[in-house]
Design a protein around this motif. Structure first.
Motif, PDB file in Angstrom:
ATOM      1  N   ARG A 139       0.969  -1.457   0.133  1.00 54.60           N
ATOM      2  CA  ARG A 139       0.159  -0.037   0.006  1.00 54.60           C
ATOM      3  C   ARG A 139       0.815   1.289   0.058  1.00 54.60           C
ATOM      4  O   ARG A 139       0.285   2.272   0.068  1.00 54.60           O
ATOM      5  N   THR A 140       2.058   1.060   0.217  1.00 58.23           N
ATOM      6  CA  THR A 140       3.102   2.154   0.128  1.00 58.23           C
ATOM      7  C   THR A 140       2.700   3.258  -1.444  1.00 58.23           C
ATOM      8  O   THR A 140       2.664   2.580  -2.303  1.00 58.23           O
ATOM      9  N   LEU A 141       2.601   4.291  -0.969  1.00 61.16           N
ATOM     10  CA  LEU A 141       2.545   5.417  -2.260  1.00 61.16           C
ATOM     11  C   LEU A 141       1.334   5.105  -3.002  1.00 61.16           C
ATOM     12  O   LEU A 141       1.079   5.491  -4.388  1.00 61.16           O
ATOM     13  N   TRP A 142       0.278   4.612  -2.350  1.00 66.44           N
ATOM     14  CA  TRP A 142      -0.954   4.213  -3.032  1.00 66.44           C
ATOM     15  C   TRP A 142      -1.699   5.347  -3.859  1.00 66.44           C
ATOM     16  O   TRP A 142      -2.401   5.303  -4.816  1.00 66.44           O
ATOM     17  N   GLU A 143      -1.555   6.467  -2.952  1.00 67.46           N
ATOM     18  CA  GLU A 143      -2.091   7.808  -3.440  1.00 67.46           C
ATOM     19  C   GLU A 143      -1.494   8.152  -4.846  1.00 67.46           C
ATOM     20  O   GLU A 143      -2.157   8.688  -5.923  1.00 67.46           O
ATOM     21  N   LEU A 144      -0.341   8.191  -4.742  1.00 64.36           N
ATOM     22  CA  LEU A 144       0.531   8.731  -6.177  1.00 64.36           C
ATOM     23  C   LEU A 144       0.313   7.629  -7.217  1.00 64.36           C
ATOM     24  O   LEU A 144       0.239   7.934  -8.525  1.00 64.36           O
ATOM     25  N   ARG A 145       0.089   6.344  -6.933  1.00 62.23           N
ATOM     26  CA  ARG A 145      -0.292   5.251  -7.879  1.00 62.23           C
ATOM     27  C   ARG A 145      -1.541   5.495  -8.507  1.00 62.23           C
ATOM     28  O   ARG A 145      -1.807   5.330  -9.830  1.00 62.23           O
ATOM     29  N   ALA A 146      -2.504   5.727  -7.509  1.00 60.49           N
ATOM     30  CA  ALA A 146      -3.938   6.054  -8.138  1.00 60.49           C
ATOM     31  C   ALA A 146      -3.836   7.283  -8.898  1.00 60.49           C
ATOM     32  O   ALA A 146      -4.634   7.385 -10.091  1.00 60.49           O
ATOM     33  N   ALA A 147      -3.232   8.400  -8.545  1.00 60.86           N
ATOM     34  CA  ALA A 147      -3.263   9.481  -9.388  1.00 60.86           C
ATOM     35  C   ALA A 147      -2.777   9.511 -10.744  1.00 60.86           C
ATOM     36  O   ALA A 147      -3.078   9.813 -11.666  1.00 60.86           O
ATOM     37  N   LEU A 223       2.291  16.889 -15.421  1.00 65.01           N
ATOM     38  CA  LEU A 223       2.276  17.284 -14.106  1.00 65.01           C
ATOM     39  C   LEU A 223       1.085  17.968 -13.778  1.00 65.01           C
ATOM     40  O   LEU A 223       0.577  17.714 -12.584  1.00 65.01           O
ATOM     41  N   GLN A 224       0.485  18.578 -14.556  1.00 64.10           N
ATOM     42  CA  GLN A 224      -0.809  19.487 -14.423  1.00 64.10           C
ATOM     43  C   GLN A 224      -1.838  18.224 -14.060  1.00 64.10           C
ATOM     44  O   GLN A 224      -2.694  18.296 -13.192  1.00 64.10           O
ATOM     45  N   ALA A 225      -1.756  17.484 -14.875  1.00 61.56           N
ATOM     46  CA  ALA A 225      -2.864  16.272 -14.716  1.00 61.56           C
ATOM     47  C   ALA A 225      -2.681  15.435 -13.703  1.00 61.56           C
ATOM     48  O   ALA A 225      -3.824  15.321 -12.966  1.00 61.56           O
ATOM     49  N   LEU A 226      -1.230  15.254 -13.312  1.00 58.99           N
ATOM     50  CA  LEU A 226      -1.140  14.420 -12.151  1.00 58.99           C
ATOM     51  C   LEU A 226      -1.568  15.197 -10.760  1.00 58.99           C
ATOM     52  O   LEU A 226      -2.208  14.504 -10.003  1.00 58.99           O
ATOM     53  N   GLU A 227      -1.418  16.562 -10.783  1.00 58.49           N
ATOM     54  CA  GLU A 227      -1.650  17.312  -9.710  1.00 58.49           C
ATOM     55  C   GLU A 227      -3.257  17.260  -9.527  1.00 58.49           C
ATOM     56  O   GLU A 227      -3.582  17.254  -8.319  1.00 58.49           O
ATOM     57  N   HIS A 228      -3.921  17.538 -10.719  1.00 60.27           N
ATOM     58  CA  HIS A 228      -5.271  17.396 -10.376  1.00 60.27           C
ATOM     59  C   HIS A 228      -5.790  16.107 -10.051  1.00 60.27           C
ATOM     60  O   HIS A 228      -6.713  16.194  -9.130  1.00 60.27           O
ATOM     61  N   ALA A 229      -5.302  15.003 -10.469  1.00 60.31           N
ATOM     62  CA  ALA A 229      -5.818  13.727 -10.244  1.00 60.31           C
ATOM     63  C   ALA A 229      -5.407  13.442  -8.584  1.00 60.31           C
ATOM     64  O   ALA A 229      -5.886  12.843  -7.932  1.00 60.31           O
ATOM     65  N   TYR A 230      -4.422  13.990  -8.185  1.00 59.79           N
ATOM     66  CA  TYR A 230      -3.798  13.463  -6.857  1.00 59.79           C
ATOM     67  C   TYR A 230      -4.990  14.274  -5.866  1.00 59.79           C
ATOM     68  O   TYR A 230      -5.348  13.980  -4.721  1.00 59.79           O
ATOM     69  N   GLU A 231      -5.342  15.539  -6.212  1.00 58.02           N
ATOM     70  CA  GLU A 231      -6.175  16.307  -5.350  1.00 58.02           C
ATOM     71  C   GLU A 231      -7.659  15.582  -5.333  1.00 58.02           C
ATOM     72  O   GLU A 231      -8.283  15.425  -4.225  1.00 58.02           O
TER      73      GLU A 231
END
Length: 257
Positions: A139-147, A223-231
């Motif tokens: 589950r490490t870095l699951w947020e980043l993986r999902a984004a 990176l812009q798409a990643l930031e939006h997805a992470y949010e």
């Protein structure tokens, strides 16, 4: 991921590692706080910049060992240990029964063959010696993986083994085995900061990065798409980064078969 690439990435990160390694220090401190009484000769396996070595109890003979020469040089610069060895945890250049304990924090997840690493630690431990380690779970870095999954289909985040896999790799010869899974969570203001810290920690290298080395994997639009997805994944004021941490304390029996 090739071992030479792992060593290269962590060597590059050595100078700035401690600045970004806030959560890593917290995890190492928790490992040491839960450790049994240690004495004699201790090997800090995967020592990095030597944080664990410098925070072991006084009076120990400490050997700092790491596959990344840059990390080892930084540990030496900080006078972390009594001796330093550039080596792989899966092929320890140490004599049988030479260590009273082996400690390792957030290093063994980079081993290709964990069972081989455990066998090597068993070999160098004296009877009754302890292995105290932390490693990372799936589950490490699951947020980043999902984004990233919302941006493209490439593998941007390393995957780590389950607790059951680590326990199986350790084998059944140990006594007084204690395993614990515990999340550690860091808060960030932006996905760019997350990516920057992972790079500064030397932990941003993946097999996919090798395949796509010639491409601009993190262009401005991505990176812009990643930031939006992470949010969207975190849905809060701060972005979370979860480390799924396994703590293990394993003792070699006093009279091993």
């Amino acid at each position: 991921m090739h071992k030479q690439n792992i060593a290269r990435e962590f060597s590059r990160a050595a100078a700035g590692y401690d600045q970004a390694a806030v959560l890593q220090r917290e995890i190492a401190g928790r490992l040491l706080a839960g450790s049994p009484h240690l004495s004699g000769r201790v090997v800090d396996m995967g020592c990095g910049t030597g944080y664990v070595s410098r925070h072991l109890p006084d009076g120990l003979q400490v050997l700092a060992l790491d596959i990344a020469q840059g990390m080892l040089q930084q540990a030496r610069h900080l006078a972390s240990a009594d001796a330093y060895v550039n080596a792989d945890a899966e092929a320890l250049p140490l004599q049988e029964g030479c260590a009273d304990a082996v400690v390792s924090s957030l290093a063994v997840q980079w081993c290709h063959h964990p069972a081989r690493m455990f066998a090597e630690v068993w070999r160098v431990l004296r009877p009754g010696g302890w292995l105290c380690l932390t490693t990372l779970g799936p589950r490490t870095l699951w947020e980043l993986r999902a984004a990233w999954a919302a941006v493209d289909q490439e593998e941007h985040v390393n995957r780590f083994a389950s607790l059951a896999c680590w326990q199986q790799a350790a084998g059944h010869g140990w006594v007084n085995q204690h395993w614990q899974a515990r999340d550690s969570v860091a808060l960030y203001d932006s996905a760019r900061q997350v990516m920057r810290d992972l790079k500064q920690l030397g932990a941003s290298h993946t097999d996919a990065a090798e395949v796509h080395r010639g491409r601009a994997l993190a262009g401005r639009q991505r990176l812009q798409a990643l930031e939006h997805a992470y949010e969207q994944v975190c849905s809060g004021e701060a972005l979370t980064v979860t480390y799924d941490v396994f703590y293990a304390y394993l003792q070699k029996p006093c009279n091993p078969l």
